[in-house]
Design an enzyme around this catalytic site. Structure first.
Site, PDB file in Angstrom:
ATOM      1  N   TYR A   1       8.527  18.409  29.255  1.00 44.65           N
ATOM      2  CA  TYR A   1       8.931  17.284  30.110  1.00 44.65           C
ATOM      3  C   TYR A   1      10.422  17.297  30.468  1.00 44.65           C
ATOM      4  O   TYR A   1      10.871  16.465  31.260  1.00 44.65           O
ATOM      5  CB  TYR A   1       8.520  15.951  29.477  1.00 44.65           C
TER       6      TYR A   1
ATOM      7  N   SER B   1       9.492  14.508  24.724  1.00 48.28           N
ATOM      8  CA  SER B   1       9.920  14.777  26.114  1.00 48.28           C
ATOM      9  C   SER B   1      10.902  15.934  26.278  1.00 48.28           C
ATOM     10  O   SER B   1      11.251  16.268  27.411  1.00 48.28           O
ATOM     11  CB  SER B   1      10.536  13.528  26.785  1.00 48.28           C
ATOM     12  N   THR B   2      11.376  16.541  25.174  1.00 42.28           N
ATOM     13  CA  THR B   2      12.446  17.540  25.332  1.00 42.28           C
ATOM     14  C   THR B   2      11.936  18.979  25.492  1.00 42.28           C
ATOM     15  O   THR B   2      12.743  19.900  25.541  1.00 42.28           O
ATOM     16  CB  THR B   2      13.455  17.478  24.164  1.00 42.28           C
TER      17      THR B   2
ATOM     18  N   ASP C   1       7.514  22.698  11.422  1.00 44.37           N
ATOM     19  CA  ASP C   1       6.312  22.510  12.241  1.00 44.37           C
ATOM     20  C   ASP C   1       5.690  21.187  11.809  1.00 44.37           C
ATOM     21  O   ASP C   1       5.272  21.044  10.650  1.00 44.37           O
ATOM     22  CB  ASP C   1       5.365  23.684  11.956  1.00 44.37           C
TER      23      ASP C   1
ATOM     24  N   VAL D   1       3.838  20.763  21.171  1.00 48.63           N
ATOM     25  CA  VAL D   1       3.458  20.123  19.910  1.00 48.63           C
ATOM     26  C   VAL D   1       2.048  19.523  20.010  1.00 48.63           C
ATOM     27  O   VAL D   1       1.294  19.505  19.036  1.00 48.63           O
ATOM     28  CB  VAL D   1       4.547  19.092  19.494  1.00 48.63           C
ATOM     29  N   ASP D   2       1.684  19.067  21.197  1.00 47.24           N
ATOM     30  CA  ASP D   2       0.346  18.509  21.452  1.00 47.24           C
ATOM     31  C   ASP D   2      -0.725  19.576  21.174  1.00 47.24           C
ATOM     32  O   ASP D   2      -1.703  19.326  20.441  1.00 47.24           O
ATOM     33  CB  ASP D   2       0.306  18.067  22.923  1.00 47.24           C
TER      34      ASP D   2
HETATM   35  N1  AR6 Z   1       6.303  20.916  15.481  1.00 44.18           N
HETATM   36  C1  AR6 Z   1       7.415  20.241  15.859  1.00 44.18           C
HETATM   37  N2  AR6 Z   1       7.937  20.310  17.089  1.00 44.18           N
HETATM   38  C2  AR6 Z   1       7.325  21.109  17.985  1.00 44.18           C
HETATM   39  C3  AR6 Z   1       6.157  21.851  17.688  1.00 44.18           C
HETATM   40  C4  AR6 Z   1       5.651  21.747  16.356  1.00 44.18           C
HETATM   41  N3  AR6 Z   1       4.554  22.398  15.971  1.00 44.18           N
HETATM   42  N4  AR6 Z   1       5.793  22.546  18.802  1.00 44.18           N
HETATM   43  C5  AR6 Z   1       6.681  22.264  19.760  1.00 44.18           C
HETATM   44  N5  AR6 Z   1       7.622  21.406  19.268  1.00 44.18           N
HETATM   45  P1  AR6 Z   1       6.657  19.444  24.076  1.00 44.18           P
HETATM   46  P2  AR6 Z   1       7.072  17.088  25.806  1.00 44.18           P
HETATM   47  C6  AR6 Z   1       8.786  20.795  19.938  1.00 44.18           C
HETATM   48  O1  AR6 Z   1       6.686  20.362  25.241  1.00 44.18           O
HETATM   49  O2  AR6 Z   1       8.364  17.647  26.302  1.00 44.18           O
HETATM   50  C7  AR6 Z   1       2.299  19.104  26.345  1.00 44.18           C
HETATM   51  O3  AR6 Z   1       1.631  20.065  27.097  1.00 44.18           O
HETATM   52  C8  AR6 Z   1       9.341  21.464  21.176  1.00 44.18           C
HETATM   53  O4  AR6 Z   1      10.146  22.570  20.827  1.00 44.18           O
HETATM   54  O5  AR6 Z   1       5.642  19.674  23.017  1.00 44.18           O
HETATM   55  O6  AR6 Z   1       7.003  15.646  25.423  1.00 44.18           O
HETATM   56  C9  AR6 Z   1       1.685  17.715  26.480  1.00 44.18           C
HETATM   57  O7  AR6 Z   1       0.293  17.764  26.649  1.00 44.18           O
HETATM   58  C10 AR6 Z   1      10.170  20.322  21.757  1.00 44.18           C
HETATM   59  O8  AR6 Z   1      11.413  20.232  21.062  1.00 44.18           O
HETATM   60  O9  AR6 Z   1       6.476  17.898  24.531  1.00 44.18           O
HETATM   61  C11 AR6 Z   1       2.389  17.172  27.700  1.00 44.18           C
HETATM   62  O10 AR6 Z   1       1.775  17.637  28.885  1.00 44.18           O
HETATM   63  C12 AR6 Z   1       9.351  19.086  21.400  1.00 44.18           C
HETATM   64  O11 AR6 Z   1       8.408  19.516  20.396  1.00 44.18           O
HETATM   65  C13 AR6 Z   1       3.772  17.772  27.596  1.00 44.18           C
HETATM   66  O12 AR6 Z   1       3.630  18.974  26.839  1.00 44.18           O
HETATM   67  C14 AR6 Z   1       8.593  18.465  22.566  1.00 44.18           C
HETATM   68  O13 AR6 Z   1       8.110  19.489  23.418  1.00 44.18           O
HETATM   69  C15 AR6 Z   1       4.717  16.860  26.858  1.00 44.18           C
HETATM   70  O14 AR6 Z   1       6.013  17.388  26.942  1.00 44.18           O
END
Ligand code: AR6
Length: 170
Positions: free
Chosen positions: A121, A117-118, A10, A33-34
């Site tokens: 997005y 983005s994975t 995390d 993650v956001d």
């Molecule tokens: N630590 C590390 N990785 C994580 C965590 C964590 N705590 N939580 C999730 N991931 P995403 P995106 C991984 O959806 O695709 C948001 O709503 C997750 O499993 O967080 O760039 C923003 O506000 C995946 O592998 O980001 C935007 O609207 C990776 O982080 C949108 O999502 C990215 O997944 C951005 O989408």
């Protein structure tokens, strides 16, 4: 020399100089993650983000980390995947380059990236991880003071993809 590594975990628990956030153009928080970063950092992070006027895909912005163990957050906005022909690879590459440039300019030596983005997005993990690792490797070959880049993968499957790409050739 910049060390590049991948770990499962995390990202909000990382005690490095900065963690990177996979944000959206409002910078006001979201899911994935956001959401996790904003939850741990607390409301002051959202308040600082609200002063920044948003962020376009491929760009990056620096804030403090507030209640996070990391003192800084670098927010970047990845591309939304729509088949790969809408400039997604270049936008994703620019996320990594602009985040690294921002880190370098602020004396940040150790930072962690999520797999931008994975998640929401929809960028295919194999293609995104290839861009992530290739871009960071190329950056590390230039002039930089960054000493450690850690890819923090949420799942074991993602970690395996990153580790295969980071294995030295041969
Ligand atoms: N630590 C590390 N990785 C994580 C965590 C964590 N705590 N939580 C999730 N991931 P995403 P995106 C991984 O959806 O695709 C948001 O709503 C997750 O499993 O967080 O760039 C923003 O506000 C995946 O592998 O980001 C935007 O609207 C990776 O982080 C949108 O999502 C990215 O997944 C951005 O989408």
């Amino acid at each position: 020399m910049t060390r590049i590594e991948a770990r499962q975990g995390d990202i909000t628990t990382e005690k490095l100089d900065a963690i990177v956030n996979a944000a959206n153009p409002t910078l006001l928080g979201g899911g994935g993650v956001d959401g996790a970063i904003h939850r741990v950092a607390g409301p002051q992070l959202r308040a600082e983000c609200a002063t920044l006027g948003g962020c376009r895909a491929g760009e990056a912005r620096l804030t403090q980390g507030y209640r996070l163990p990391a003192p800084h957050v670098i927010h970047t906005v990845g591309p939304v995947w729509s088949g790969g022909t809408k400039g997604e690879p270049d936008l994703l590459r620019r996320c990594y380059v602009n985040a690294l440039d921002l880190a370098d300019h602020h004396g940040i030596r150790h930072l962690a990236f999520p797999s931008i983005s994975t998640g929401a997005y929809g960028y295919p993990i194999d293609q995104a991880a290839r861009i992530a690792t290739g871009t960071v490797r190329a950056y590390a070959e230039g002039e930089t003071e960054i000493e450690l880049v850690r890819f923090v993968c949420f799942s074991a499957e993602d970690l395996a993809v990153y580790q295969a790409l980071l294995k030295p050739p041969g």
